[in-house]
Design an enzyme around this catalytic site. Structure first.
Site, PDB file in Angstrom:
ATOM      1  N   LYS A  34       0.835  -1.209   0.000  1.00  0.00           N
ATOM      2  CA  LYS A  34       0.000   0.000   0.000  1.00  0.00           C
ATOM      3  C   LYS A  34       0.864   1.251   0.000  1.00  0.00           C
ATOM      4  O   LYS A  34       0.673   2.158  -0.810  1.00  0.00           O
ATOM      5  CB  LYS A  34      -0.917  -0.032   1.226  1.00  0.00           C
ATOM      6  N   ARG A 104      -3.209   3.039   8.586  1.00  0.00           N
ATOM      7  CA  ARG A 104      -3.573   1.790   7.918  1.00  0.00           C
ATOM      8  C   ARG A 104      -2.373   0.843   7.792  1.00  0.00           C
ATOM      9  O   ARG A 104      -1.229   1.273   7.690  1.00  0.00           O
ATOM     10  CB  ARG A 104      -4.130   2.095   6.516  1.00  0.00           C
ATOM     11  N   GLY A 113      -7.994  -7.132   4.310  1.00  0.00           N
ATOM     12  CA  GLY A 113      -8.863  -7.200   5.481  1.00  0.00           C
ATOM     13  C   GLY A 113      -8.306  -7.964   6.668  1.00  0.00           C
ATOM     14  O   GLY A 113      -9.008  -8.161   7.659  1.00  0.00           O
ATOM     15  N   MET A 115      -5.552  -7.203   8.575  1.00  0.00           N
ATOM     16  CA  MET A 115      -5.007  -6.410   9.681  1.00  0.00           C
ATOM     17  C   MET A 115      -5.889  -5.186   9.914  1.00  0.00           C
ATOM     18  O   MET A 115      -6.913  -5.032   9.279  1.00  0.00           O
ATOM     19  CB  MET A 115      -3.564  -6.029   9.365  1.00  0.00           C
ATOM     20  N   ARG A 358      -3.741  -1.529  -6.282  1.00  0.00           N
ATOM     21  CA  ARG A 358      -2.945  -2.763  -6.203  1.00  0.00           C
ATOM     22  C   ARG A 358      -3.375  -3.671  -7.343  1.00  0.00           C
ATOM     23  O   ARG A 358      -4.460  -3.473  -7.920  1.00  0.00           O
ATOM     24  CB  ARG A 358      -3.139  -3.452  -4.857  1.00  0.00           C
ATOM     25  N   HIS A 474      -3.083 -45.334  -4.469  1.00  0.00           N
ATOM     26  CA  HIS A 474      -3.815 -45.844  -5.613  1.00  0.00           C
ATOM     27  C   HIS A 474      -5.014 -44.958  -6.001  1.00  0.00           C
ATOM     28  O   HIS A 474      -5.160 -44.541  -7.156  1.00  0.00           O
ATOM     29  CB  HIS A 474      -4.277 -47.261  -5.266  1.00  0.00           C
ATOM     30  N   GLU A 764      14.112 -45.307  -9.736  1.00  0.00           N
ATOM     31  CA  GLU A 764      13.187 -45.014  -8.638  1.00  0.00           C
ATOM     32  C   GLU A 764      13.664 -45.585  -7.307  1.00  0.00           C
ATOM     33  O   GLU A 764      12.945 -45.564  -6.324  1.00  0.00           O
ATOM     34  CB  GLU A 764      11.770 -45.492  -8.974  1.00  0.00           C
ATOM     35  N   SER A 786      13.697 -43.046 -16.891  1.00  0.00           N
ATOM     36  CA  SER A 786      12.507 -42.302 -16.490  1.00  0.00           C
ATOM     37  C   SER A 786      12.484 -42.317 -14.962  1.00  0.00           C
ATOM     38  O   SER A 786      12.453 -43.381 -14.344  1.00  0.00           O
ATOM     39  CB  SER A 786      11.254 -42.962 -17.061  1.00  0.00           C
ATOM     40  N   THR A 789       9.698 -40.689  -9.369  1.00  0.00           N
ATOM     41  CA  THR A 789       9.930 -39.920  -8.138  1.00  0.00           C
ATOM     42  C   THR A 789       8.960 -40.285  -7.018  1.00  0.00           C
ATOM     43  O   THR A 789       9.192 -39.895  -5.875  1.00  0.00           O
ATOM     44  CB  THR A 789       9.876 -38.410  -8.437  1.00  0.00           C
ATOM     45  N   CYS A 853       8.322 -39.451 -14.534  1.00  0.00           N
ATOM     46  CA  CYS A 853       6.920 -39.871 -14.654  1.00  0.00           C
ATOM     47  C   CYS A 853       6.257 -40.035 -13.300  1.00  0.00           C
ATOM     48  O   CYS A 853       5.139 -40.512 -13.204  1.00  0.00           O
ATOM     49  CB  CYS A 853       6.816 -41.154 -15.460  1.00  0.00           C
ATOM     50  N   TYR A 873      11.948 -34.540 -20.862  1.00  0.00           N
ATOM     51  CA  TYR A 873      10.493 -34.423 -20.801  1.00  0.00           C
ATOM     52  C   TYR A 873       9.973 -34.674 -19.396  1.00  0.00           C
ATOM     53  O   TYR A 873      10.665 -35.252 -18.555  1.00  0.00           O
ATOM     54  CB  TYR A 873       9.811 -35.399 -21.774  1.00  0.00           C
TER      55      TYR A 873
END
Ligand code: PEP
Ligand code: MG
Length: 902
Positions: A34, A104, A113, A115, A358, A474, A764, A786, A789, A853, A873
């Protein structure tokens, strides 16, 4: 940190007035959003009431000193206050010509809104008389004074605002007044006396008459409001650090309640719902800002167009001069900030004042339209347009959403496992879900946890709710793949499927009751929630095109069914990065053969089951190859978490026993043998194919025969990528590669058609990442990696994917972690393993293809990391493909802008 003043001291206070400001928009860290924007507007010579901003450094110092304001700041404030007084011809605390100010809050990030704010500060028993004389309106003066006492009593002195409201209500009732506007000066005087008495009673001291004391009290209270509970919650929800603190802006008051040529209002320079270039906003004539917020009176639209039939009541008609100036300022601010603005203004006796500007909050649809329009008008570049969209927000467009503006009855919270929202009848069994779906009814499938048998039920349902399970369990993975909304791990629900009941706290729900779930927030509601339908606008398409031009990484999808694959192509997937072949077996008609295969006691029994599965798999692959029309497809060899496939119920066990010609007791003994304590670390992935190569042979045969057929049928060349799951040792890969090559050769001989292919592996397990060089080495090493993760996170953290939810929520609470590592990749740990895997793989095979993947393939933050380490990718569930396309584009652009890109 604070800037040193000319004499080397810290500068605590930054003044601004039209045409002159000590700060600017780039100083939000120090002045809050502000304060920084007010300074900026002042620099642009816009009509902002003069004022000054006390920096966030003072907030730090205030808390560090045990909620005490630094003395040095006070002197600066008094000087700045004198400066304002000179500009507006008034003096703070002066009885004849009092300067009134607003105090303010304003932090670096907007926290609307959250504070506190205090208006009309500087009024006391003497100055109010001065204000009455000056304005010639004593009703207004005493109304202003009572408003001030009320706000100050509440915010600074901690007197419950209800006490003031009661006094006012009683007074109105006793005197037969309906609206506040009915009260005259005398009435306000009486109320002021009552307010003051209430403060003395509740606070234990009189309302302060010393205006300096008022000021210090207000500044301290606004700083203090940084730590109020609602501000804290808001920060937690919006990732705003607790240590930022707020600035405080003190500004000369202007009044929108000085009569019929005064007003106050709020405006957006574009429509925040759809992004159209329409001024959007409302105002109240003869009112102070808080009246608009409090909703006591109904505000009027700003424009003739917005007001429709009631165009006379619009600001455009009622105050054409102020409106004209306002429209010009909107243009100027939009151009200056190069974004849609949300503006607060006041008209005082016909003169327009701007109190705040803003960047306006907007829906995703509006965000896309505004970004595309601004770029088309040359106000921002395409890169900037792409960077302005929060990728995760695109979800809002791809699924129906619960109307945030409507009231809902919240009964539980779980994990936001698959986005979108749905309402339907509670159903506890998949069969029932299908039966009701067939009758055209919408159902929500509720289970403690889901298993493969539930897939048809999940498909039949409009949404899925589970009491257990995490973001990669799953139910979550399957639901995301299907685009079904899902809330998983709603641990407070007690589900009794046999009794057909679900208990949420003290409330009991039964089959057929309507509930709603919001898979984007994890919330569960009783009853039918109000929904907003999905819509894909032209601007969505434009933005996606721009993103595709900008990004380096390819975006593929995780798809196991033709439906997933088609959906993913509609969303722009450039191939399949992971086909989980075990998911192809979930269907009721196939699961029996899979169970036979698993439970068979000898090779013969297994082969019989495999012979049944071969044509089914081949047909599935053929369809996928056709849909993907020449795009790359990675097919993973079976990776069944065994526990998900074993027959547990008597009916299922009897079916399998009959099919295998085994007696039921022997079958059950066999199932017991196969049970594992830790199935996710058990007989999975390559371990299965190494023990039973005939399974791998069947799958590879299905892949290559399907490739031959699809190629003949469509004319599109097919180059399958066969992927080995869950390896830790090079030798595991070698064994299965040999089976793959041998089977591919056999199909080649039989058909006379050569299908080129690659053989790669999931990375993995941490050992695979560390040994990546060995795994990729040589012509017979992996052709591609691949990164899985999901499992890599599970194994690197030693944290079960299926049991993580309660542990992670406890960890979030204790700040052990800040985000769920199954959602956003743990960069320092698991991310490092991925990087090691990529680097080591490339050290022996520089052009090895690398992708990801795991579920992180659809997460923006993780995608930025994958860009940085140079993956080729990412692959994610179909409904995340647009998110991944945009995230990948942003990652490429940010990398280029940071100078890291080559
Ligand atoms: C993974 O582990 O990241 C992965 C993609 O495989 P799944 O989720 O099927 O175990
Ligand atoms: Mg895995």
């Amino acid at each position: 940190m604070a800037q040193p003043d000319t004499d080397g001291k810290r500068k605590w206070v930054y003044a601004f007035s039209p045409g002159a400001a000590e700060g600017g928009a780039d100083m939000a860290e120090l002045l809050g959003g502000k304060g920084a924007n007010l300074a900026e507007m002042a620099r642009l010579a816009l009509p902002v009431p003069p004022g000054f901003t006390i920096t966030t450094d003072v907030c730090d110092a205030f808390f560090a000193a045990g909620n005490t304001l630094p003395e040095a700041m006070k002197a600066e404030v008094m000087r700045a206050l004198d400066g304002i007084g000179e500009m507006v011809d008034a003096r703070f605390g002066d009885e004849k010509c009092p300067l009134l100010v607003s105090v303010r809050s304003g932090s670096r990030a907007s926290m609307p809104g959250m504070m506190d704010t205090i208006l009309n500060l500087g009024l006391n028993d003497q100055t109010v008389e001065g204000l009455a004389r000056l304005t010639g309106d004593s009703r207004f003066a005493f109304d202003s004074y009572r408003r001030f006492i009320q706000m100050y009593g509440d915010v600074v002195l901690g007197v419950d605002h209800g006490a003031f409201e009661d006094i006012l209500e009683n007074f109105k009732n006793l005197n037969g007044f309906a609206a506040d506007t009915d009260l005259d000066e005398e009435s306000w005087r009486e109320i002021i006396a009552d307010y003051k008495a209430a403060i003395e009673r509740e606070y234990g001291a009189p309302f302060p008459q010393d205006t300096n004391e008022q000021l210090w009290g207000a500044i301290a209270a606004v700083f203090g409001s940084w730590h109020n509970p609602r501000a804290k919650t808001y920060r937690r929800l919006h990732d705003i650090p607790d240590d930022w603190g707020t600035a405080v802006t003190v500004q000369a008051m202007v009044f929108g309640n000085l009569g019929d040529n005064s007003a106050t209002g709020v405006a957006f320079t574009r429509n925040p719902s759809n992004g159209e270039k329409d001024i959007f906003g409302e105002y109240l004539p003869n009112a102070q800002g808080e009246d608009v917020v409090a909703g006591i009176r109904t505000p009027q639209p700003l424009t003739r167009k917005g007001a429709g039939e009631a165009s006379e009541s619009s600001l455009e008609v009622a105050m054409p001069h102020a409106f004209g100036e306002l429209v010009q300022i909107f243009e100027q601010l939009e151009h200056h900030y190069r974004d849609m603005q949300d503006i607060e203004f006041t008209v005082q006796l016909g003169k327009l004042w701007i109190l705040q500007t803003r960047a306006g909050k907007r829906t995703t649809e509006a965000a896309l339209k505004i970004a595309v329009d601004f770029a088309a008008d040359g106000l921002i570049s395409r890169d900037e347009a792409i960077l302005r969209i929060e990728p995760a927000q695109l979800d809002q467009l791809l699924h129906p959403a619960i109307d945030p503006g409507a009231e809902h009855d919240l009964i539980a919270r779980g994990l936001p496992a698959s986005p979108g929202a749905a309402s339907g009848e509670l159903v506890f069994h998949s069969e029932m879900a299908e039966a009701l779906k067939a009758k055209g009814r919408d159902v929500i499938l509720v289970r403690s946890e889901t298993s493969p048998e539930d897939v048809h039920g999940m498909h039949a349902a409009v949404g899925i709710l589970t009491a257990r399970g995490g973001m990669t369990s799953h139910a979550a993975v399957v639901a995301r793949g299907m685009g079904r909304p899902c809330v998983s791990g709603a641990g407070t629900l007690r589900i009794d499927a046999n009794a057909g009941t679900m208990r949420a706290g003290a409330r009991m729900f039964k089959s057929g009751d309507i509930i709603s779930i919001d898979g984007s927030t994890g919330r569960v509601y009783a009853g039918k929630a109000k929904m907003l339908p999905p819509s894909l606008s032209g601007t969505f398409g434009t933005m996606m095109e721009w993103a595709d031009e900008a990004r380096r990484m390819k975006v593929r999808t995780n798809a196991d069914t033709p439906r997933d694959a088609k959906q993913a192509r509609i969303f722009g997937a450039e191939g399949i990065g992971l086909c989980r072949t075990e998911h192809m077996f979930f269907e009721e008609s196939r699961i029996l053969a899979v169970r036979e295969m698993i439970c068979a006691e000898d090779q013969e029994g297994r082969q019989q089951a495999l012979d049944k599965l071969l044509p089914v798999q081949r047909a599935d692959f053929e369809e996928l190859f056709e849909i993907m029309a020449g795009l790359p497809i990675t097919i993973r060899l079976l990776d069944p978490p065994l526990h998900e496939f074993l027959p547990h119920e008597d009916r299922e066990a009897a079916q399998v026993a009959a099919a295998l010609g085994m007696d039921l007791v022997r079958l059950k003994t066999r199932v017991a043998e196969l049970e594992e304590f830790n199935p996710m670390l058990g007989f999975r992935g390559c371990r299965l194919g190494i023990k039973y190569p005939e399974i791998t042979r069947m799958q590879v045969r299905a892949i290559f025969e399907a490739a031959v057929n699809a190629q003949k049928k469509t004319g599109n060349a097919v180059r399958p990528e066969v992927m080995v799951p869950f390896i830790g040792y090079r030798r595991e890969f070698d064994i299965l590669r040999a089976v793959i090559v041998e089977t591919a050769e056999a199909v080649k001989k039989e058909t006379g058609i050569t299908i080129p292919y690659d053989v790669g592996t999931m990375i993995e397990l941490p050992r695979a990442a560390l040994l990546a060089a060995e795994i990729a080495d040589g012509e017979l090493g992996a052709d591609f990696f691949s990164f899985g993760t999901n499992d890599l996170t599970q194994t690197a953290l030693g944290l079960s994917r299926d049991d993580a939810a309660p542990i992670l929520s406890n960890y979030l609470e204790h700040e052990v972690i800040t985000t769920d590592p199954f959602v956003s990749l743990d960069l320092p740990g698991v991310g490092e393993l991925v990087k090691i895997g990529v680097d080591r793989g490339r050290s022996v095979k520089p052009d090895i293809k690398t992708g990801i993947c795991g579920e992180h393939g659809g997460d923006s933050k993780s995608i930025a990391f994958f860009e940085d380490i140079g993956l080729d990718y990412v692959s994610c569930s179909p409904f995340r493909v647009p998110i991944a396309r945009l995230s990948a584009a942003q990652a490429t652009i940010r990398r280029r802008l940071s100078g890291k890109a080559s």
